[in-house]
Scaffold this motif. Structure first.
Motif, PDB file in Angstrom:
ATOM      1  N   GLY A 146       0.835  -1.299  -0.111  1.00 43.29           N
ATOM      2  CA  GLY A 146      -0.141  -0.175  -0.020  1.00 43.29           C
ATOM      3  C   GLY A 146       0.777   1.375   0.005  1.00 43.29           C
ATOM      4  O   GLY A 146       0.418   2.246   0.446  1.00 43.29           O
ATOM      5  N   TRP A 147       2.045   1.113  -0.559  1.00 48.76           N
ATOM      6  CA  TRP A 147       2.908   2.372  -0.596  1.00 48.76           C
ATOM      7  C   TRP A 147       2.812   2.970  -1.907  1.00 48.76           C
ATOM      8  O   TRP A 147       2.512   2.502  -2.734  1.00 48.76           O
ATOM      9  N   SER A 148       3.178   4.155  -1.941  1.00 47.84           N
ATOM     10  CA  SER A 148       3.376   5.239  -3.236  1.00 47.84           C
ATOM     11  C   SER A 148       4.339   4.467  -3.975  1.00 47.84           C
ATOM     12  O   SER A 148       5.295   3.842  -3.615  1.00 47.84           O
ATOM     13  N   ALA A 149       4.272   4.813  -5.442  1.00 41.69           N
ATOM     14  CA  ALA A 149       5.302   4.393  -6.298  1.00 41.69           C
ATOM     15  C   ALA A 149       6.667   4.737  -6.087  1.00 41.69           C
ATOM     16  O   ALA A 149       6.865   6.043  -5.751  1.00 41.69           O
ATOM     17  N   GLY A 150       7.822   4.022  -6.020  1.00 44.62           N
ATOM     18  CA  GLY A 150       9.128   4.225  -5.646  1.00 44.62           C
ATOM     19  C   GLY A 150       9.270   4.265  -4.227  1.00 44.62           C
ATOM     20  O   GLY A 150      10.508   4.107  -3.757  1.00 44.62           O
ATOM     21  N   THR A 151       8.516   3.927  -3.311  1.00 47.59           N
ATOM     22  CA  THR A 151       8.887   3.830  -2.058  1.00 47.59           C
ATOM     23  C   THR A 151       9.621   2.597  -1.471  1.00 47.59           C
ATOM     24  O   THR A 151      10.416   2.558  -1.011  1.00 47.59           O
ATOM     25  N   ALA A 152       9.209   1.611  -2.322  1.00 45.37           N
ATOM     26  CA  ALA A 152       9.867   0.169  -1.846  1.00 45.37           C
ATOM     27  C   ALA A 152      11.532   0.355  -2.461  1.00 45.37           C
ATOM     28  O   ALA A 152      12.121  -0.222  -1.509  1.00 45.37           O
ATOM     29  N   VAL A 153      11.527   0.579  -3.437  1.00 38.55           N
ATOM     30  CA  VAL A 153      13.187   0.800  -3.921  1.00 38.55           C
ATOM     31  C   VAL A 153      13.801   1.505  -3.087  1.00 38.55           C
ATOM     32  O   VAL A 153      14.966   1.134  -2.912  1.00 38.55           O
ATOM     33  N   ARG A 154      13.596   2.591  -2.636  1.00 38.88           N
ATOM     34  CA  ARG A 154      13.989   3.499  -1.537  1.00 38.88           C
ATOM     35  C   ARG A 154      14.356   2.854  -0.255  1.00 38.88           C
ATOM     36  O   ARG A 154      15.452   2.801   0.368  1.00 38.88           O
ATOM     37  N   THR A 155      13.208   2.259  -0.014  1.00 41.11           N
ATOM     38  CA  THR A 155      13.242   1.559   1.481  1.00 41.11           C
ATOM     39  C   THR A 155      14.121   0.411   1.431  1.00 41.11           C
ATOM     40  O   THR A 155      14.873  -0.016   2.272  1.00 41.11           O
ATOM     41  N   VAL A 156      14.191  -0.487   0.380  1.00 40.74           N
ATOM     42  CA  VAL A 156      15.209  -1.540   0.134  1.00 40.74           C
ATOM     43  C   VAL A 156      16.500  -1.031   0.133  1.00 40.74           C
ATOM     44  O   VAL A 156      17.530  -1.746   1.033  1.00 40.74           O
ATOM     45  N   HIS A 157      16.682   0.193  -0.646  1.00 42.56           N
ATOM     46  CA  HIS A 157      18.406   0.641  -0.513  1.00 42.56           C
ATOM     47  C   HIS A 157      18.654   0.938   0.882  1.00 42.56           C
ATOM     48  O   HIS A 157      19.760   0.543   1.330  1.00 42.56           O
ATOM     49  N   ARG A 158      17.815   1.535   1.581  1.00 44.90           N
ATOM     50  CA  ARG A 158      17.972   2.234   2.801  1.00 44.90           C
ATOM     51  C   ARG A 158      18.315   0.701   3.957  1.00 44.90           C
ATOM     52  O   ARG A 158      19.312   0.743   4.566  1.00 44.90           O
ATOM     53  N   ALA A 159      17.532  -0.168   3.873  1.00 47.13           N
ATOM     54  CA  ALA A 159      17.436  -1.328   4.417  1.00 47.13           C
ATOM     55  C   ALA A 159      18.782  -2.143   4.327  1.00 47.13           C
ATOM     56  O   ALA A 159      19.588  -2.536   5.284  1.00 47.13           O
ATOM     57  N   MET A 160      19.453  -2.322   2.852  1.00 45.83           N
ATOM     58  CA  MET A 160      20.654  -2.867   2.570  1.00 45.83           C
ATOM     59  C   MET A 160      21.531  -1.956   3.264  1.00 45.83           C
ATOM     60  O   MET A 160      22.708  -2.754   3.973  1.00 45.83           O
ATOM     61  N   LEU A 161      21.836  -0.759   3.371  1.00 43.92           N
ATOM     62  CA  LEU A 161      22.729   0.056   4.035  1.00 43.92           C
ATOM     63  C   LEU A 161      22.830  -0.152   5.377  1.00 43.92           C
ATOM     64  O   LEU A 161      23.706  -0.524   6.036  1.00 43.92           O
ATOM     65  N   HIS A 162      21.506  -0.429   6.264  1.00 44.70           N
ATOM     66  CA  HIS A 162      21.415  -0.633   7.421  1.00 44.70           C
ATOM     67  C   HIS A 162      21.952  -2.106   7.844  1.00 44.70           C
ATOM     68  O   HIS A 162      22.513  -2.452   8.626  1.00 44.70           O
ATOM     69  N   LEU A 163      21.544  -2.923   7.000  1.00 43.98           N
ATOM     70  CA  LEU A 163      22.074  -4.439   6.936  1.00 43.98           C
ATOM     71  C   LEU A 163      23.527  -4.654   7.067  1.00 43.98           C
ATOM     72  O   LEU A 163      24.245  -5.270   7.556  1.00 43.98           O
ATOM     73  N   ALA A 164      24.354  -3.564   6.181  1.00 44.08           N
ATOM     74  CA  ALA A 164      25.765  -3.708   6.244  1.00 44.08           C
ATOM     75  C   ALA A 164      26.485  -3.316   7.287  1.00 44.08           C
ATOM     76  O   ALA A 164      27.208  -3.842   7.704  1.00 44.08           O
ATOM     77  N   GLU A 165      25.564  -2.056   7.847  1.00 46.44           N
ATOM     78  CA  GLU A 165      26.177  -1.559   9.191  1.00 46.44           C
ATOM     79  C   GLU A 165      26.054  -2.734  10.284  1.00 46.44           C
ATOM     80  O   GLU A 165      26.801  -2.936  11.214  1.00 46.44           O
ATOM     81  N   LEU A 166      24.832  -3.391  10.479  1.00 43.01           N
ATOM     82  CA  LEU A 166      24.476  -4.392  11.508  1.00 43.01           C
ATOM     83  C   LEU A 166      25.368  -5.657  11.160  1.00 43.01           C
ATOM     84  O   LEU A 166      25.551  -6.036  12.539  1.00 43.01           O
ATOM     85  N   HIS A 167      25.448  -5.958  10.157  1.00 42.87           N
ATOM     86  CA  HIS A 167      26.494  -7.311  10.159  1.00 42.87           C
ATOM     87  C   HIS A 167      27.686  -7.123   9.544  1.00 42.87           C
ATOM     88  O   HIS A 167      28.240  -8.295   9.262  1.00 42.87           O
ATOM     89  N   ARG A 168      28.282  -6.003   9.543  1.00 44.18           N
ATOM     90  CA  ARG A 168      29.630  -5.812   9.159  1.00 44.18           C
ATOM     91  C   ARG A 168      30.573  -6.915  10.205  1.00 44.18           C
ATOM     92  O   ARG A 168      30.440  -6.663  11.508  1.00 44.18           O
ATOM     93  N   ASP A 169      31.356  -7.403   9.651  1.00 50.60           N
ATOM     94  CA  ASP A 169      32.458  -8.213  10.378  1.00 50.60           C
ATOM     95  C   ASP A 169      33.607  -7.534  10.465  1.00 50.60           C
ATOM     96  O   ASP A 169      34.359  -6.969   9.526  1.00 50.60           O
ATOM     97  N   PRO A 170      33.825  -7.095  11.800  1.00 51.62           N
ATOM     98  CA  PRO A 170      34.862  -6.404  12.130  1.00 51.62           C
ATOM     99  C   PRO A 170      36.310  -6.962  11.383  1.00 51.62           C
ATOM    100  O   PRO A 170      37.207  -6.177  11.134  1.00 51.62           O
TER     101      PRO A 170
END
Length: 189
Positions: A146-170
């Motif tokens: 139920g999101w407006s067009a383009g919201t999912a792609v922006r959210t996926v991009h942001r989520a991938m950046l957050h995943l990289a931060e959360l699961h970064r192997d020192p």
């Protein structure tokens, strides 16, 4: 007006160059296809490898993506560029992964399971679940959520950046560079 293919030293950025050569490659312009491949093959192979795992299958699927463009198996919409090509690569890899079934002990190459989504905002979890775990396109994810067009792609991009931060192997982080010291004072600069 006929546009020429920019050379690697041209001022056009990657996105602009891909947007220029992609439709020409789809019209069976061999030079444009080679240029498209040179510009994007690393990114396409990297994305495909994340879905199906590294190896021969990833390389074959990468070639399949470019063949689909060249042979007209997919319609290249006006203004299509790198994001569209990466979406095609992802869809191709997900379809192949699903057709092949479970891998190595029943686990898929990426994402391993929903435990990777812990620590993300709710909208990020929903978007990743729809697109990567559900194998849906971003347009379909927008509709389903139920999101407006383009919201999912922006959210996926942001989520991938957050995943990289959360699961970064020192252990994989760039090594720290020791501070240089002046010979006379021994003070770090």
């Amino acid at each position: 007006m006929t546009r020429s293919i920019p050379t690697p030293g041209a001022a056009a950025d990657l996105y602009g160059r891909v947007e220029l050569v992609l439709p020409r490659a789809a019209d069976a312009d061999a030079k444009a296809l080679v240029h498209l491949y040179d510009l994007t093959a690393g990114r396409v192979l990297g994305l495909v490898s994340r879905v199906v795992g590294p190896g021969e299958e990833a390389h074959e699927l990468t070639v399949d993506v470019y063949a689909a463009v060249w042979e007209g198996d997919v319609e290249v919409p006006p203004g299509a560029g790198l994001p569209w090509l990466l979406h095609l690569a992802h869809s191709t890899a997900v379809a192949a992964s699903r057709a092949a079934g479970p891998r190595r002990g029943g686990a898929r190459a990426f994402p391993p399971d929903r435990s990777w989504l812990v620590g993300l905002a709710e909208d990020e979890r929903e978007a990743l679940s729809e697109v990567y775990l559900g194998g849906r396109g971003v347009e379909e994810a927008d509709r389903r959520l139920g999101w407006s067009a383009g919201t999912a792609v922006r959210t996926v991009h942001r989520a991938m950046l957050h995943l990289a931060e959360l699961h970064r192997d020192p252990a994989l982080a760039a090594p720290s560079v020791p501070a240089a010291r002046t010979a006379s004072t021994g003070v770090a600069v």
